[in-house]
Write a protein that holds these residues in place. Structure first.
Motif, PDB file in Angstrom:
ATOM      1  N   GLN A   1       0.745  -1.631  -0.070  1.00 56.60           N
ATOM      2  CA  GLN A   1      -0.027  -0.115   0.325  1.00 56.60           C
ATOM      3  C   GLN A   1       1.031   1.184  -0.258  1.00 56.60           C
ATOM      4  N   MET A   2       2.261   1.283   0.762  1.00 56.67           N
ATOM      5  CA  MET A   2       2.746   2.129   0.275  1.00 56.67           C
ATOM      6  C   MET A   2       2.770   2.683  -0.670  1.00 56.67           C
ATOM      7  N   ASP A   3       3.459   4.156  -1.350  1.00 55.32           N
ATOM      8  CA  ASP A   3       4.202   4.252  -2.102  1.00 55.32           C
ATOM      9  C   ASP A   3       5.591   4.177  -2.000  1.00 55.32           C
ATOM     10  N   SER A   4       6.156   3.672  -2.371  1.00 56.66           N
ATOM     11  CA  SER A   4       7.578   3.514  -1.171  1.00 56.66           C
ATOM     12  C   SER A   4       8.350   3.790  -2.452  1.00 56.66           C
ATOM     13  N   LYS A   5       8.620   4.324  -3.231  1.00 59.42           N
ATOM     14  CA  LYS A   5       9.874   4.581  -4.352  1.00 59.42           C
ATOM     15  C   LYS A   5      10.006   5.919  -3.706  1.00 59.42           C
ATOM     16  N   TRP A   6       9.347   6.895  -3.541  1.00 59.74           N
ATOM     17  CA  TRP A   6      10.288   7.923  -3.590  1.00 59.74           C
ATOM     18  C   TRP A   6      10.717   8.070  -1.706  1.00 59.74           C
ATOM     19  N   ARG A   7      10.251   7.169  -0.833  1.00 61.05           N
ATOM     20  CA  ARG A   7      10.980   7.387   0.165  1.00 61.05           C
ATOM     21  C   ARG A   7      12.093   5.801   0.551  1.00 61.05           C
ATOM     22  N   GLN A   8      12.269   5.677  -0.231  1.00 61.03           N
ATOM     23  CA  GLN A   8      13.253   4.499  -0.671  1.00 61.03           C
ATOM     24  C   GLN A   8      14.208   5.432  -0.879  1.00 61.03           C
ATOM     25  N   GLU A   9      13.628   6.376  -1.767  1.00 59.01           N
ATOM     26  CA  GLU A   9      15.115   6.884  -2.774  1.00 59.01           C
ATOM     27  C   GLU A   9      15.417   7.975  -1.760  1.00 59.01           C
ATOM     28  N   ALA A  10      14.784   8.793  -0.890  1.00 54.83           N
ATOM     29  CA  ALA A  10      14.951   9.769   0.125  1.00 54.83           C
ATOM     30  C   ALA A  10      15.949   9.128   1.089  1.00 54.83           C
ATOM     31  N   ILE A  11      15.812   7.763   2.183  1.00 50.49           N
ATOM     32  CA  ILE A  11      16.158   6.796   3.097  1.00 50.49           C
ATOM     33  C   ILE A  11      17.158   6.664   1.734  1.00 50.49           C
TER      34      ILE A  11
ATOM     35  N   THR B   1      21.851   8.673  13.593  1.00 54.53           N
ATOM     36  CA  THR B   1      21.166   8.254  12.698  1.00 54.53           C
ATOM     37  C   THR B   1      21.136   7.968  11.784  1.00 54.53           C
ATOM     38  N   LEU B   2      22.721   7.663  11.580  1.00 57.37           N
ATOM     39  CA  LEU B   2      22.818   6.696   9.824  1.00 57.37           C
ATOM     40  C   LEU B   2      22.484   5.560  10.134  1.00 57.37           C
ATOM     41  N   ALA B   3      22.048   4.861  11.842  1.00 61.18           N
ATOM     42  CA  ALA B   3      21.760   3.660  12.344  1.00 61.18           C
ATOM     43  C   ALA B   3      20.388   3.526  11.995  1.00 61.18           C
ATOM     44  N   ARG B   4      19.332   4.518  12.328  1.00 62.98           N
ATOM     45  CA  ARG B   4      17.739   4.878  12.269  1.00 62.98           C
ATOM     46  C   ARG B   4      17.347   4.923  11.145  1.00 62.98           C
ATOM     47  N   LEU B   5      19.093   5.129   9.895  1.00 63.58           N
ATOM     48  CA  LEU B   5      18.626   5.644   8.999  1.00 63.58           C
ATOM     49  C   LEU B   5      18.466   3.885   7.589  1.00 63.58           C
ATOM     50  N   LEU B   6      19.178   3.455   8.352  1.00 63.25           N
ATOM     51  CA  LEU B   6      19.386   1.544   7.641  1.00 63.25           C
ATOM     52  C   LEU B   6      18.689   1.202   8.025  1.00 63.25           C
ATOM     53  N   MET B   7      17.963   1.348   9.976  1.00 68.85           N
ATOM     54  CA  MET B   7      17.070   0.771  10.163  1.00 68.85           C
ATOM     55  C   MET B   7      15.701   0.693   9.002  1.00 68.85           C
ATOM     56  N   ALA B   8      15.214   2.126   8.862  1.00 65.12           N
ATOM     57  CA  ALA B   8      14.129   2.039   8.129  1.00 65.12           C
ATOM     58  C   ALA B   8      14.465   1.986   7.207  1.00 65.12           C
ATOM     59  N   LYS B   9      16.207   1.893   6.134  1.00 64.57           N
ATOM     60  CA  LYS B   9      16.314   1.531   5.112  1.00 64.57           C
ATOM     61  C   LYS B   9      15.793   0.103   4.538  1.00 64.57           C
ATOM     62  N   ALA B  10      16.177  -0.507   5.820  1.00 63.24           N
ATOM     63  CA  ALA B  10      15.995  -2.770   6.193  1.00 63.24           C
ATOM     64  C   ALA B  10      14.794  -2.644   5.942  1.00 63.24           C
ATOM     65  N   MET B  11      13.693  -1.434   6.761  1.00 65.13           N
ATOM     66  CA  MET B  11      12.139  -1.624   7.114  1.00 65.13           C
ATOM     67  C   MET B  11      11.315  -1.688   6.075  1.00 65.13           C
ATOM     68  N   ILE B  12      11.916  -0.992   5.556  1.00 65.34           N
ATOM     69  CA  ILE B  12      11.086  -0.835   3.653  1.00 65.34           C
ATOM     70  C   ILE B  12      11.096  -1.335   2.852  1.00 65.34           C
ATOM     71  N   SER B  13      12.242  -2.083   2.391  1.00 61.86           N
ATOM     72  CA  SER B  13      12.922  -2.679   1.555  1.00 61.86           C
ATOM     73  C   SER B  13      13.237  -3.816   1.515  1.00 61.86           C
ATOM     74  N   ASP B  14      12.418  -4.404   1.066  1.00 58.79           N
ATOM     75  CA  ASP B  14      12.147  -6.074   0.280  1.00 58.79           C
ATOM     76  C   ASP B  14      13.649  -6.680   0.072  1.00 58.79           C
ATOM     77  N   ASP B  15      14.968  -5.961  -0.412  1.00 64.20           N
ATOM     78  CA  ASP B  15      15.890  -6.360  -0.923  1.00 64.20           C
ATOM     79  C   ASP B  15      16.715  -7.817   0.029  1.00 64.20           C
TER      80      ASP B  15
END
Lengths: 679, 554
Positions: A412-422, A441-455
């Motif tokens: 449901q998330m329009d995740s493209k811009w989110r992934q790009e921003a992060i 902050t880097l740790a938080r960003l990586l956590m966010a990236k890991a959460m919204i990306s399914d790579d």
């Protein structure tokens, strides 16, 4: 004002302040006399003016003035000119009081009160505010009042946003301006104002705050805003269903519990009562989960009016986790049969997040329940050992995959811009490696990236986060525990990120009907996380960690055995969340610190004897009031658990007295500290 | 000479100190000496205005001052003393003045206050400001902030000098990492300054080593891993250096040590926060730089100094026997006597009178005898009156062109100061643009100044060609147009203490007055024998706040 050292008073200044105090005292007593006698003459009101101009903090005087104004207004019979004169005089007094001390709560409040009367012109207010906000740009009184005036004047949020631009431009260490900016943007983004699309606006905001952070990384105001932006990037307003048990497409085996004794290696679920829990896990706390918002379509009888319960603190109707008990043994025999169960969440509107957003996208999942006529192998009363009888789980195993479908991205998330921003932020913050906050902050960003990306590189991210947390623990010892917790979260996310990772920790317990056992021992965990991916676990070994509390485990509704030995639990209050685990039978809390502190000091809010209203009426409570008073924290937890086996040795609290108390509170207990109890 | 009104005779005729010329250093001396209470001072100036080489003038007056030639003194003689004729020598060469729109200038002829010694501005934390506060002459001048400063290059781009936290935050030209590096460097300097101000504190950590402090500043900047772009901003846009620091071998005498570099940064940093109503490091006096010497002169006059303008000194009077200094003869013919004499740098002894002097007499006059100058350095200056502004929406701004930024052979930095009508130096919509660069010879200096001019402004185009050029180059349209232009090269003369006869400095090549003030203070000490300069007499007459002007008060 900020950053100005306080100077010691010189003798003459002290004398002056003493004289002022004497004068104030005289004024004050005169004023109080007027107030008590309800004298609202001009002289009396002028006296209060005088008092307030010297001491704007005299809130009684402000209240007196309100009474005086009401009194005057009641006499003049709504002549608009006169009303205005009276109110304008109040505004004047407030203004001069504010000049004396523009952080006076009473003065600002009085001004609001006058303006709310609606007879004064508000045009002047922003001008006045500009003046005060120039004097002290971070004055939160002024900012609060500004929001009030803005609402009153219907000034546009865009204009106010521009104002924060100016304020941040002139000094970016202005928390108040950043905060107001986040409030305004939230509102503009939520109501999708013209030009305020998250995918456009949020990247712009990142650019702005990057400038502040990179210019002066030691200034915290920018970091707070960055944290808010990250939250806006990762989280969506509308609540989502993160996971459930059983999973969509899964097949669960249920044991009928009484039949011909054929032996099976199947892992079975279900409790003695002939029901199994249905668990819904949302990404944020919601209310309104009920048999009307969640419909069940199945051949299992007697489940028409399921009762959904929030798994949360007492009396709260808001929770991330909701559970209902589905009956599978009813009057008619149903063994050896398969039942399809279709669950539709959000069928009709009503599930609402605590922020007031509706669960809009309805979601449907189907699973199969297979009721076997197998007998539970082990005796009900045997002791459960954490040492022997465990089989390794094959990572390729089909039933493992059925249990844990771990990668579920939110479509449901329009995740493209989110992934790009992060991704952009991550690249940027890798260049700012020297600072603590940069690493965090880097740790938080990586956590966010890991959460919204399914790579597939999630594991790499988690490894980097773990390294960053270790660095931070070494760098910044005063916040050690925080980093430690983050480390635990990352570790658990890593463990649950793939079936390969998870299978290393999964076992089958032969003696417990092949129960699914997850061993997360010796990982120096200080916090529990990723529970939403572990809803299927029946036995959980968390021994030899650094846990202070069991918070989070309440979602694991299938849990029947829990090993918390060798942790840092300091009181039974820290085990409060276990009260939600209706199937928990075996609990090992040996070798902790229970009894050192009766109140869990790691949390601001925790249960205390006073918060339990049913305290005096209880049966056990009336039988042995002194012990209940002594062990109240144990009492409130153990009373609600249905334990058969408890290990408590190696705690301060343990001892004969406590053992006898436990026997009273948990009458069904069979094993205490490894010894079978004589019944 | 005959058309001047007759000079009334001066009375008294004997003083402790006679000062000739009303430039900044002379005026400081006059104010300081008069304030000391024990000295009688006569302050003369051959010109009809205050300020000498530091004056602000109308365009015709400026033109005639730059072009004034050395006047042969009228022959004179006296019976009691040996008389040595003085020559007023011009400090200016290669003067070149062009008028492009005479009618515009005519229309506003009296609204210009153009500095002779531009570009010049003061840092808020400058010595000259300290001295003004100390002497009380701040009551006579009002300052306004210079709105912005830029570093430019041959492309015509002007980049903000990110000189403060706020400016770095808002800057659009720096990358995020550069912002970080620059701010870190500023913080390092600030920590260093804070720790060195509390030197008695043994626990204070030495932020920079002694070794670093003695090393070239440019090397220290490299050691701090600052990129070239930022180094250039710091060296030329903040520390205001003239000479190329990157070619140390070529210009080793001009290499700045880290210690000095830090001092210059400190001046800049403390300037930014000194006055609450000044928004930047630099400010400029209303009505022009000429207001500064006048302020000191007014202070001196209040303290009893006697002023006579339009009064050239024609000759020196020496004792026939000893060869010692006795007094001066004025253009009026009157003879005035004093213990000591301080002369404007343009005054020298006529070459023809030298051979007849004895060694004793030469010793008395040694400050005035033209010497083989050791450093041939000069300063090329340019003034452009322009319509429009070099940067949209900004009236008062400093632009620095670091060495090699305009053309590869550019050896020294070119500084440009644009000032507008808000400072009451020119009519509305018109700006005065000052340029200067230190140079070895006239041509080299003028080339650099002209290069900066052509980068910033548009030449006057004949009417019929104008439309073509607009169509051809759109960006040229936004550039300002030159109305009037002056180019000249000024000699740099250092003041000197010579016992009875001393001389003051000419305007130097710096943006501010610090070196001039320093040398004036030193000369004062030598003249008065370590007497304290302006012992605290700040009456602190509170000035009225008149809006955007900068009040300089303690």
């Amino acid at each position: 004002m900020h950053g100005r050292p306080r100077k010691a008073y010189k003798p003459e200044e002290e004398a002056a302040s003493a004289a002022k105090a004497a004068k104030l005292r005289a004024l004050q007593s005169q004023f109080m006399a007027n107030h008590h006698n309800k004298i609202y003459t001009k002289e009396a009101v002028d006296l209060s003016t005088k008092l307030l101009e010297i001491n704007p903090e005299a809130y009684t005087a402000w209240n007196y003035r309100k009474l005086a104004v009401e009194d005057k207004l009641s006499r003049i019979e709504s002549d608009p000119d006169l009303v205005k004169t009276i109110l304008d005089e109040e505004l004047r007094v407030v203004e001069s009081a504010l000049k004396q001390n523009f952080k006076s709560y009473g003065a600002w409040h009085h001004r609001k009160w006058v303006l709310s009367k609606g007879h004064s012109s508000v045009g002047n207010e922003l001008r006045l505010l500009d003046q005060f906000q120039k004097l002290d740009t971070r004055n939160f009184h002024a900012w609060n009042y500004r929001r009030f005036v803005v609402e009153l004047t219907k000034r546009s949020e865009q204009d106010e946003l521009e104002y924060t631009d100016d304020m941040i431009g002139s000094d970016f260490s202005n928390y108040s301006a950043w905060h107001n900016r986040s409030v305004l943007l939230s509102s503009l983004l939520t109501r999708k104002a013209d030009g305020f699309l998250p995918n456009k606006k949020i990247p712009d905001e990142y650019k702005l705050v990057q400038n502040a952070i990179f210019t002066d990384e030691d200034d915290q105001s920018g970091w707070f805003y960055h944290l808010w932006l990250l939250d806006q990037t990762v989280n969506v307003e509308t609540p989502l269903l993160t996971s459930s048990w059983p999973l969509h497409g899964s097949r669960i085996n249920l044991s009928a519990g009484c039949s011909n004794g054929s032996f099976s290696k199947l892992t079975t679920f279900g409790s003695e009562s002939g029901s199994f829990p249905l668990v819904l896990y949302f990404d944020q706390a919601v209310c309104g989960v009920s048999s009307s918002t969640v419909t069940i379509d199945s051949e299992l009888k007697g489940n028409e009016d399921l009762v959904w319960e929030p798994v949360s603190k007492k009396n709260s109707q808001v929770s991330c986790v909701w559970v209902a008990r589905l009956k599978y043994i009813s009057s008619e025999p149903c063994f050896g049969k398969e039942y399809k169960v279709k669950v539709r969440v959000g069928n009709s509107p009503g599930i609402v997040s605590s922020r007031g957003c509706n669960f809009s996208a309805s979601y449907e999942f189907v699973f199969t329940a297979h009721v076997h006529d197998t007998v539970e192998e082990s005796s009900q009363d045997g002791i459960v050992s954490w040492k022997d009888g465990f089989d390794i789980w094959d990572a390729e195993s089909k039933d493992l995959n059925a249990l844990a479908t771990l990668d579920r991205s939110n479509a449901q998330m329009d995740s493209k811009w989110r992934q790009e921003a992060i991704a952009e932020e991550i690249d940027l913050f890798r260049e700012l490696p020297d600072s603590k906050i940069g690493k965090l902050t880097l740790a938080r960003l990586l956590m966010a990236k890991a959460m919204i990306s399914d790579d597939a590189v999630k594991g790499v991210h988690y490894n980097e986060i773990l390294e960053l947390c270790k660095d931070l623990m070494a760098l910044d010892s005063s916040h050690y525990q925080y980093y430690k917790d983050e480390h635990s979260v990352a570790l658990l996310r890593k463990v649950t990120s793939s079936t390969e990772d998870l299978s290393g920790h999964l076992f089958r317990c032969r003696n417990m009907n092949n129960s699914v056992c997850l061993r997360l021992n010796n990982l120096s965990l200080s916090r529990i996380a990723s529970v939403e991916k572990l809803l299927f676990v029946q036995m959980l070994d968390l021994s030899h960690n650094e846990l202070h509390s069991t918070e989070g485990l309440e979602a694991m509704q299938l849990l029947s055995c829990l090993n918390l030995s060798h942790n840092r639990i300091r009181s039974f209050s820290a085990l409060d969340s276990l009260r939600h685990l209706k199937q928990l039978r075996v609990l090992d809390v040996s070798h902790n610190h229970i009894g050192e502190h009766s109140v869990d000091t790691t949390r601001y809010l925790c249960s205390s004897p006073l918060s339990n209203s049913e305290w005096p009426q209880d049966e056990v409570g009336s039988q042995m009031p002194s012990l209940v008073t002594k062990y109240w924290d144990a009492y409130f937890v153990l009373r609600d658990l249905n334990l058969k086996q408890l290990d408590i040795t190696g705690n301060v609290i343990a001892g004969d007295e406590f053992s006898s108390f436990v026997l009273q509170v948990v009458p069904k207990l069979v094993w205490l500290d490894g010894k079978k109890l004589e019944i | 000479m005959s058309d001047l009104p007759p000079y009334p005779p001066l009375d008294p005729t004997t003083y402790d100190l006679i000062i000739v010329g009303t430039g900044v250093p002379s005026s400081i001396l006059a104010a300081a000496a008069s304030s000391s209470g024990s000295s009688s001072v006569l302050h003369l100036d051959p010109n009809p205005f205050y300020g000498s080489h530091f004056a602000s003038l109308s365009l015709p007056d400026l033109t005639s001052f730059l072009n004034s030639n050395s006047l042969p003194p009228p022959p004179s003689n006296t019976h009691d003393f040996l008389s040595v004729d003085l020559v007023n020598r011009s400090l200016y060469s290669s003067v070149e003045i062009s008028t492009f729109e005479p009618e515009t200038l005519e229309q506003h002829s009296r609204t210009f206050n153009i500095d002779l010694c531009g570009p010049r501005a003061v840092f808020c934390a400058d010595e000259s400001i300290n001295l003004m506060l100390k002497s009380g002459s701040n009551n006579y001048v009002e300052f306004k902030s210079v709105d912005a400063s830029f570093v430019g290059d041959s492309s015509g781009d002007l980049r903000n000098v990110p000189d403060s936290r706020g400016a770095i935050f808002k800057d659009k030209g720096l990358t995020l990492l550069e912002k970080n590096q620059l701010m870190k460097f500023f913080k390092l300097v600030q920590t260093h300054l804070a720790s060195s101000s509390t030197e008695h504190d043994q626990t204070a950590v030495k932020v920079m080593s002694e070794e670093d402090m003695e090393s070239p500043f440019v090397e220290f900047l490299s050691k701090m891993r600052l990129p070239q772009k930022i180094k250039s901003i710091i060296l030329y846009g903040i520390a205001m250096l003239d000479h190329d620091q990157d070619n140390i071998e070529e210009t080793c005498e001009h290499v700045l040590k880290t210690k000095e570099g830090i001092d210059r940064l400190a001046l800049y940093i403390t300037s930014i926060s000194r006055f609450s109503n000044a928004h930047g490091a630099l400010m400029y006096p209303m009505y022009g730089q000429g207001e500064l010497p006048q302020a000191f002169c007014r202070r001196a006059a209040v303290k009893g100094c006697i002023y006579v303008l339009r009064m050239p000194v024609t000759s020196l009077l020496l004792d026939k026997e000893t060869g010692g200094y006795k007094g001066v003869r004025l253009a009026s013919g009157q003879e005035i006597f004093s213990q000591k004499l301080v002369l404007d740098p343009s005054i020298t002894v006529g070459v023809e009178s030298l051979p007849s002097l004895t060694d004793q007499q030469k010793e008395t006059l040694r400050v005035l005898v033209p010497k083989a100058v050791s450093s041939k350095e000069k300063i090329a200056r340019g003034i452009c009156i322009i319509r429009g502004s070099v940067k949209a929406d900004i009236s008062n701004a400093l632009v620095v062109y670091p060495p090699k930024s305009l053309f590869p052979e550019q050896l020294t930095a070119v500084r440009v100061l644009q000032l507008g009508s808000g400072l009451a130096v020119c009519p509305p919509d018109i700006h005065a643009l000052y340029l200067s660069t230190v140079c070895g010879d006239d041509n080299q200096g003028k080339t650099a100044v002209l290069s900066a001019i052509s980068t910033l402004i548009r030449p006057q185009v004949p009417e019929d060609l104008q439309t073509d050029s607009i169509a051809e180059n759109d960006t040229a349209v936004t550039k300002p147009v030159v109305i009037w232009r002056a180019l000249y090269v000024q000699e740099l003369v250092k003041g000197e203490f010579g016992g009875e006869i001393s001389s003051t400095s000419s305007p130097d090549g710096n943006l501010n007055y610090n070196e001039i003030v320093e040398s004036a203070m030193k000369l004062y000490e030598q003249l008065m024998g370590n007497k304290e300069l302006f012992k605290e007499e700040t009456e602190n007459t509170a000035e009225e706040d008149d809006g955007d002007g900068v009040e300089i008060e303690d």
